[in-house]
Scaffold this motif. Structure first.
Motif, PDB file in Angstrom:
ATOM      1  N   UNK A  61       0.867  -1.304  -0.131  1.00 37.91           N
ATOM      2  CA  UNK A  61       0.012   0.258   0.063  1.00 37.91           C
ATOM      3  C   UNK A  61       0.922   1.334  -0.010  1.00 37.91           C
ATOM      4  N   UNK A  62       1.854   1.348   0.900  1.00 41.71           N
ATOM      5  CA  UNK A  62       2.953   2.410   0.867  1.00 41.71           C
ATOM      6  C   UNK A  62       3.530   2.488  -0.364  1.00 41.71           C
ATOM      7  N   UNK A  63       3.939   1.519  -1.213  1.00 39.99           N
ATOM      8  CA  UNK A  63       4.302   1.567  -2.460  1.00 39.99           C
ATOM      9  C   UNK A  63       3.332   2.039  -3.308  1.00 39.99           C
ATOM     10  N   UNK A  64       2.071   1.687  -3.524  1.00 41.19           N
ATOM     11  CA  UNK A  64       1.375   2.128  -4.225  1.00 41.19           C
ATOM     12  C   UNK A  64       0.961   3.686  -4.133  1.00 41.19           C
ATOM     13  N   UNK A  65       0.953   4.110  -2.973  1.00 44.46           N
ATOM     14  CA  UNK A  65       0.617   5.607  -2.785  1.00 44.46           C
ATOM     15  C   UNK A  65       1.846   6.333  -2.944  1.00 44.46           C
ATOM     16  N   UNK A  66       2.895   5.774  -3.157  1.00 45.10           N
ATOM     17  CA  UNK A  66       4.064   6.524  -3.573  1.00 45.10           C
ATOM     18  C   UNK A  66       4.438   6.272  -5.023  1.00 45.10           C
ATOM     19  N   UNK A  67       3.465   5.671  -5.635  1.00 40.40           N
ATOM     20  CA  UNK A  67       3.569   5.551  -7.528  1.00 40.40           C
ATOM     21  C   UNK A  67       4.748   4.557  -7.724  1.00 40.40           C
ATOM     22  N   UNK A  68       5.059   3.564  -6.812  1.00 42.84           N
ATOM     23  CA  UNK A  68       6.078   2.525  -7.192  1.00 42.84           C
ATOM     24  C   UNK A  68       5.539   1.526  -8.198  1.00 42.84           C
ATOM     25  N   UNK A  69       6.460   0.685  -8.633  1.00 41.52           N
ATOM     26  CA  UNK A  69       6.372  -0.553  -9.557  1.00 41.52           C
ATOM     27  C   UNK A  69       6.396  -1.704  -8.158  1.00 41.52           C
ATOM     28  N   UNK A  70       5.253  -2.275  -7.991  1.00 41.49           N
ATOM     29  CA  UNK A  70       5.085  -3.395  -6.968  1.00 41.49           C
ATOM     30  C   UNK A  70       5.381  -4.875  -7.649  1.00 41.49           C
ATOM     31  N   UNK A  71       6.423  -5.397  -7.068  1.00 44.46           N
ATOM     32  CA  UNK A  71       6.835  -6.847  -7.548  1.00 44.46           C
ATOM     33  C   UNK A  71       5.794  -8.037  -7.090  1.00 44.46           C
ATOM     34  N   UNK A  72       5.315  -8.776  -7.617  1.00 41.80           N
ATOM     35  CA  UNK A  72       4.123  -9.489  -7.007  1.00 41.80           C
ATOM     36  C   UNK A  72       4.860 -10.638  -6.431  1.00 41.80           C
ATOM     37  N   UNK A  73       6.547 -10.628  -6.870  1.00 37.09           N
ATOM     38  CA  UNK A  73       7.212 -11.773  -6.040  1.00 37.09           C
ATOM     39  C   UNK A  73       8.566 -11.229  -5.663  1.00 37.09           C
ATOM     40  N   UNK A  74       8.737 -11.325  -4.196  1.00 41.20           N
ATOM     41  CA  UNK A  74      10.098 -10.517  -4.022  1.00 41.20           C
ATOM     42  C   UNK A  74      10.575 -11.289  -2.837  1.00 41.20           C
ATOM     43  N   UNK A  75      12.042 -11.298  -2.669  1.00 37.25           N
ATOM     44  CA  UNK A  75      12.535 -12.137  -1.556  1.00 37.25           C
ATOM     45  C   UNK A  75      13.126 -11.633  -0.486  1.00 37.25           C
ATOM     46  N   UNK A  76      13.263 -12.327   0.658  1.00 41.46           N
ATOM     47  CA  UNK A  76      13.665 -11.726   1.842  1.00 41.46           C
ATOM     48  C   UNK A  76      15.229 -12.147   1.994  1.00 41.46           C
ATOM     49  N   UNK A  77      16.039 -11.483   2.390  1.00 42.21           N
ATOM     50  CA  UNK A  77      17.461 -11.830   2.414  1.00 42.21           C
ATOM     51  C   UNK A  77      18.102 -11.648   3.935  1.00 42.21           C
ATOM     52  N   UNK A  78      19.127 -12.297   4.165  1.00 39.27           N
ATOM     53  CA  UNK A  78      19.903 -11.945   5.424  1.00 39.27           C
ATOM     54  C   UNK A  78      20.898 -10.770   5.095  1.00 39.27           C
ATOM     55  N   UNK A  79      21.079 -10.071   6.000  1.00 40.81           N
ATOM     56  CA  UNK A  79      22.149  -8.806   6.127  1.00 40.81           C
ATOM     57  C   UNK A  79      22.780  -9.145   7.379  1.00 40.81           C
ATOM     58  N   UNK A  80      23.982  -9.212   7.142  1.00 41.46           N
ATOM     59  CA  UNK A  80      24.902  -9.850   8.183  1.00 41.46           C
ATOM     60  C   UNK A  80      25.493  -8.307   8.996  1.00 41.46           C
ATOM     61  N   UNK A  81      25.466  -8.430  10.084  1.00 43.56           N
ATOM     62  CA  UNK A  81      26.388  -7.472  10.963  1.00 43.56           C
ATOM     63  C   UNK A  81      26.338  -7.823  12.241  1.00 43.56           C
ATOM     64  N   UNK A  82      27.596  -7.298  13.077  1.00 42.61           N
ATOM     65  CA  UNK A  82      27.590  -7.782  14.294  1.00 42.61           C
ATOM     66  C   UNK A  82      27.625  -6.629  15.306  1.00 42.61           C
ATOM     67  N   UNK A  83      26.276  -6.416  16.119  1.00 45.81           N
ATOM     68  CA  UNK A  83      26.086  -5.259  16.923  1.00 45.81           C
ATOM     69  C   UNK A  83      25.131  -5.868  18.051  1.00 45.81           C
ATOM     70  N   UNK A  84      25.422  -5.400  19.433  1.00 45.15           N
ATOM     71  CA  UNK A  84      24.330  -6.010  20.224  1.00 45.15           C
ATOM     72  C   UNK A  84      22.917  -5.795  20.005  1.00 45.15           C
ATOM     73  N   UNK A  85      22.561  -4.890  19.198  1.00 44.57           N
ATOM     74  CA  UNK A  85      21.211  -4.515  19.198  1.00 44.57           C
ATOM     75  C   UNK A  85      20.338  -5.586  18.146  1.00 44.57           C
ATOM     76  N   UNK A  86      21.155  -6.422  17.793  1.00 49.81           N
ATOM     77  CA  UNK A  86      20.884  -7.475  16.743  1.00 49.81           C
ATOM     78  C   UNK A  86      21.059  -8.924  17.428  1.00 49.81           C
ATOM     79  N   UNK A  87      20.252  -9.587  17.842  1.00 46.73           N
ATOM     80  CA  UNK A  87      20.715 -10.735  18.577  1.00 46.73           C
ATOM     81  C   UNK A  87      21.226 -11.952  17.476  1.00 46.73           C
ATOM     82  N   UNK A  88      20.520 -11.959  16.267  1.00 48.28           N
ATOM     83  CA  UNK A  88      20.866 -13.115  15.529  1.00 48.28           C
ATOM     84  C   UNK A  88      22.117 -12.827  14.766  1.00 48.28           C
ATOM     85  N   UNK A  89      22.809 -11.592  14.895  1.00 44.25           N
ATOM     86  CA  UNK A  89      24.063 -11.105  14.092  1.00 44.25           C
ATOM     87  C   UNK A  89      23.560 -10.976  12.652  1.00 44.25           C
ATOM     88  N   UNK A  90      22.261 -10.900  12.101  1.00 38.81           N
ATOM     89  CA  UNK A  90      22.041 -10.711  10.793  1.00 38.81           C
ATOM     90  C   UNK A  90      20.548 -10.122  10.974  1.00 38.81           C
TER      91      UNK A  90
END
Ligand code: ADP
Ligand code: MG
Ligand code: ZN
Length: 471
Positions: A61-90
């Motif tokens: 909805x946010x994307x439609x309201x901002x005139x974006x192209x919406x992908x009907x299929x998208x992918x979740x990815x892991x972004x790795x970094x080490x910092x105490x606020x992120x217990x999984x380290x990604x």
């Protein structure tokens, strides 16, 4: 030398779903530290994330309201970094295939700030510093976010703040976020570089992290502009780095040198299936979008004849425009109601959060009823204002404050009697008027209004008084 600033913003917006992105913990702001958490959002071994479908719908909805192209299929990815606020380290985010691409925000001067992309990700926990101790509160960890990345199209602090304000109004209008910068549900990173006016290549940028108010954004930009200009003019170079902004001193300071995307070792999260929106669901979402604030504002001006500044105020807060539309339902002159709301209500409600949470004691239906009494001529403006004040204090409908006499209107013989009395009791005003002082008539009108307790119509009284004096 004449420098031009080039700015791109990365804006994080927390989505106002009831539960977190991969578990059923609450997203409520605050709470005792570490009470809104479970094994999933703290990344305990053996726990598995399940994507909250409402997050996908809100982000689309946010994307439609901002005139974006919406992908009907998208992918979740892991972004790795080490910092105490992120217990999984990604952090679970989106990388190669985000949900939304392109799009734009249009500023009031017509300039478009293009968007690169909008992706879905989870928020991290919060570090709490107390003396020499650092504590971690994971309540915010796993709260759904969208990150809205702009192209480097912004050229001044004013454009940056207007862009953010527009984003805030639009996100609130489609009800996907409350965008409260003071609570961190909208935060922004400023990427800024300088170049000579007329130059086509971009310079090296610095990135100022986590700004949490419009004033901080403007102040950080002003400071960075000066710092980079001085550096470049003295023959130095800007290094690509991440910087902190201190709201107390108004200065930025180096935090760390900038990571590259490579450093994050992005890869597709093997625990989460691709994010799919069916064509049918997509159509439903598209059709469920409300009228956008800019369009609504234009309609209020062009079709209802409301002054532009008033229309902007009414459409800035979706609860206010909903109230206005219900209050003016089936009324002949919505403009009167807009003016009434602005002069009688906005003057009392001054803080941004009060305006955003607009919930006056007088309901829109009660206001509608009062406005119809005014339009039909049953009661005049003064009486309307008086009754409205009583309604605001009590939350009771107009009928409770109007006698049968009030509603019967002000009959002609009563008006005539009051006018004759006013003429008899104010000989000085009468002679002044007769000797050409046009304004003297106002004193007589005032006397009639006072005697009628505001029920008389001032224009009618003036006419009647003139007729009596001319007799
Ligand atoms: P990252 O994700 O590493 O921060 P991106 O390339 O995705 O980097 O860019 C992030 C933001 O920086 C975008 O908003 C973009 O518009 C802005 N940006 C990129 N290059 C510049 C530049 N030279 N000057 C100012 N802003 C820039
Ligand atoms: Mg960045
Ligand atoms: Zn949880």
């Amino acid at each position: 030398m004449s420098w031009e600033m080039v700015i791109g913003l990365e804006t994080h917006v927390e989505l106002s779903t009831k539960t977190k992105i991969f578990c059923s913990c609450t997203t409520k702001f605050g709470g005792e530290p570490n009470t809104h958490c479970c094994p999933v959002c703290t990344g305990q071994p053996g726990s598995l994330p399940v994507l909250n479908q409402t997050v996908v719908e809100y982000a689309a909805k946010a994307g439609l309201a901002l005139n974006c192209e919406i992908s009907l299929k998208s992918i979740m990815a892991r972004k790795h970094y080490v910092y105490p606020d992120l217990s999984k380290a990604y952090q679970i985010s989106q990388f190669e295939k985000p949900l939304c691409e392109g799009g734009y925000v249009e500023l009031s001067n017509g300039k478009r700030i293009n968007l690169t992309r909008i992706h879905i990700e989870e928020d991290a926990g919060k570090l709490v510093h107390q003396g020499n101790t650092v504590m971690i509160d994971y309540n915010r960890g796993g709260v759904p976010l969208i990150e809205i990345v702009s192209e480097p199209d912004i050229r001044s602090a004013e454009e940056a703040t207007e862009y953010l304000e527009k984003l805030q109004i639009i996100m609130r209008a489609v009800r996907v976020s409350d965008c409260r910068m003071q609570e961190g549900s909208m935060r922004c990173d400023v990427n800024i570089s300088l170049r000579q006016k007329g130059e086509t290549q971009f310079g090296t940028r610095s990135e100022i992290k986590n700004l949490n108010s419009f004033t901080s954004v403007a102040a950080a930009i002003a400071y960075e502009f000066e710092r980079q200009a001085e550096l470049l003019e003295s023959g130095g170079r800007v290094v690509q780095e991440t910087r902190n902004f201190d709201a107390d001193t108004g200065m930025t300071s180096s935090m760390r040198s900038k990571e590259n995307a490579d450093d994050y070792r992005y890869f597709t999260d093997p625990d989460i299936v691709p994010v799919v929106i069916s064509q049918e669901r997509f159509e439903t979402l598209k059709n469920s979008l409300p009228e956008m604030p800019d369009k609504k504002c234009k309609r209020y001006v062009e079709e209802l004849g409301i002054a532009e500044a008033d229309a902007k105020l009414l459409t800035k807060y979706h609860k206010v425009s909903a109230y206005f539309e219900e209050a003016s339902k089936d009324c002949e002159n919505p403009k009167t109601i807009a003016t009434f709301m602005i002069t009688q209500m906005f003057s009392l409600i001054t803080t941004e959060s009060e305006r955003e949470n607009w919930s006056p004691t007088v309901t829109a239906a009660q206001m509608n009823e009062l406005m119809k009494l005014l339009e039909s001529g049953k009661i005049n403006r003064n009486l309307t204002k008086r009754v409205f004040t009583q309604m605001l204090e009590s939350g009771k409908p107009a009928g409770d404050f109007l006698s049968e006499k009030d509603l019967a209107g002000f009959d002609d013989s009563e008006l005539e009697a009051l006018c004759r009395a006013a003429v008899a009791e104010n000989p000085k005003s009468v002679s002044d008027y007769q000797s050409g002082k046009e304004k003297a008539i106002k004193a007589l009108v005032g006397a009639v209004m006072r005697q009628s307790k505001g029920r008389a119509n001032a224009l009618e009284a003036e006419e009647k008084l003139k007729a009596i004096i001319a007799e």
